[in-house]
Design an enzyme around this catalytic site. Structure first.
Site, PDB file in Angstrom:
ATOM      1  N   THR A 110       0.867  -1.176   0.000  1.00  0.00           N
ATOM      2  CA  THR A 110       0.000   0.000   0.000  1.00  0.00           C
ATOM      3  C   THR A 110       0.903   1.224   0.000  1.00  0.00           C
ATOM      4  OG1 THR A 110      -1.802  -1.113   1.133  1.00  0.00           O
ATOM      5  CG2 THR A 110      -1.734   1.291   1.294  1.00  0.00           C
ATOM      6  N   LYS A 168      -8.143   1.713  -2.587  1.00  0.00           N
ATOM      7  CA  LYS A 168      -7.865   1.361  -1.196  1.00  0.00           C
ATOM      8  C   LYS A 168      -7.889   2.586  -0.286  1.00  0.00           C
ATOM      9  CE  LYS A 168      -5.057  -0.927   2.190  1.00  0.00           C
ATOM     10  NZ  LYS A 168      -3.942  -1.775   2.575  1.00  0.00           N
ATOM     11  N   LYS A 217      -1.166   5.413   8.454  1.00  0.00           N
ATOM     12  CA  LYS A 217      -0.409   5.372   7.187  1.00  0.00           C
ATOM     13  C   LYS A 217      -1.349   5.587   5.998  1.00  0.00           C
ATOM     14  CE  LYS A 217       1.919   2.228   4.039  1.00  0.00           C
ATOM     15  NZ  LYS A 217       2.204   0.825   3.696  1.00  0.00           N
TER      16      LYS A 217
END
Lengths: 296, 296
Positions: B96, B171, B246
């Site tokens: 990611t 995402k 994050k």
């Protein structure tokens, strides 16, 4: 069938009173608007000239008013409901108001031996007209049971949330989550638009993933994925941004009063204030996509 | 069955590589940790001594790395994947990372004739171990089809989100909505607690109303209503607050880069920063209830 006094015949109260008359109750209605009174008569209600006349001798008094100040005045003011109601009258306040005022007015009523339920609704003007409102009710269980038939004739669900004030608390908590998730969804669509991710693809992914929420899957703020959502009719309400702002301010007021932290609620209230200030208060609240993302 | 190079054997990559070996692929694994290499060998993988050796001659190279800087270095650095891979190798980056880096690395790979998919996952460490991850994939359709078997052996769902970068975009958009709705739910519970509305009652009302969201109904941040949620085990993850932070920072970075407004995302990032700073980064992200409301 009950002998009901109904005070406050606005966009919500008007159709609610009409549904009570339609169900066969004897409804005596009052509003300061002559036009609203005329509509109530056409819907089968009698009308009264004062609050006191509306309340005197009724089994149930229902109120549907704009804010806490009006509720306090209608019940506790000179010539108000409490000055005229018979012993044993059940009061049902369907207004959405601040928790503190809801509790204070119920406490004053209790001093006189009356039960007052706070019973704010969800379902909007369409739900009021169709008789499909959901009532979130605060008050003693016995009083909720006494009010259940009358509430049921205006809605599809009557939920006892807890003691006095719990109905208002449940409503502002729900609408806080709704506003925050709606803005989050708009931010995601705005980002996806600019990064070239198709709206329908984002919808398909998130609706089956951990970002799923009613604001996305039942009320999608961009046109297309949910055909009956207000986004498909240029954000005609639905539930207006101005009403959402009112509820967010009530949530902030409740949080401040109770010592609770509500940082996203505060930001959501600020964003809806900006959106209303920009001239969109009468739009559906999902129209904030116009400001957050890029509306169509 | 494919000849696969796998780079990055951390909490996620370790079990993902093991699942590929278990499915019968020839897996050559690499990590800078000797311990991770040993675990990979125990899971049936071969191991390599360098990135270049891991990539050379493979049909597929899978990477699972902490952030964009590592991904850029592993692919484009001296001795990196692109310096060693055979023509026709398919690259699948499951990390990611930020959208800009994902697109830039894919563009560099494309200059050499290689396809690189961005394929970040949802499902966490438990999903990686169980092979039930969901992959959100950006890249050309033909490359996605070539990667589908390998991805399918590590997860339960492979969703083609769009062109290069679309996997990362999907995402961060999902996790932005998730974080915002989670905090909104915590604010509502914190307010309800202080105003005397029972948690289970709030859950019952909102889960059937317009505030419904996955954060409430599948991952409730207060113990009780959803028995398998981390709130019932003192917020043991699950998905850590540090990982959510994050992702929120990636969302902010993407929004800034694309010129999108994300005011609630910014506030959510600030709140998760505060929560991690307070020492709770290893807790499940729903543990922010401890700070926003009053956790148990």
């Amino acid at each position: 069938m009950a002998d009901i006094g109904f005070i406050g015949l606005g966009n919500m109260g008007g159709p609610m009173a009409a549904n009570l008359a339609k169900a066969g109750h004897a409804v005596t209605a009052f509003d300061i608007s002559a036009e609203a009174l005329e509509s109530a008569r056409e819907a089968g209600a009698s009308t009264a000239k004062t609050v006191a006349e509306t309340a005197a001798g009724r089994e149930v008094v229902v109120t549907m008013l704009p804010a806490g100040a009006e509720v306090s005045e209608v019940y506790r003011g000179e010539g108000g409901v409490l000055s005229a109601a018979a012993p044993g009258t059940l009061f049902i306040d369907c207004s959405t108001i601040d928790v503190d005022t809801a509790r204070a007015v119920a406490a004053t009523a209790a001093e006189g031996g009356w039960a007052l339920l706070d019973a704010p609704v969800s379902g909007g003007v369409a739900g009021a007209a169709a008789g499909t409102l959901t009532f979130m009710v605060g008050g003693e269980a016995e009083a909720v049971e006494r009010g259940r038939t009358v509430l049921g004739d205006m809605g599809k669900a009557v939920i006892h949330a807890g003691a006095s004030g719990a109905g208002q608390t449940a409503k502002v908590c729900n609408n806080l989550i709704l506003a925050v998730s709606m803005i989050g969804v708009c931010e995601a669509f705005g980002m996806a638009d600019r990064l070239g991710l198709e709206r329908q693809t984002l919808f398909d992914i998130v609706s089956k993933a951990t970002g799923q929420c009613w604001a996305l899957t039942s009320y999608c703020p961009v046109p297309g994925p949910v055909p009956n959502a207000p986004s498909n009719r240029d954000y005609a309400p639905g539930f207006t941004a101005a009403m959402m702002l009112k509820d967010l301010r009530l949530a902030q007021s409740a949080a401040a009063s109770a010592g609770a932290a509500s940082p996203l609620g505060a930001e959501a209230a600020a964003l809806y204030t900006l959106f209303c200030n920009a001239g969109f208060g009468a739009d559906d609240f999902s129209g904030i996509m116009k400001m957050i993302g890029q509306g169509d």
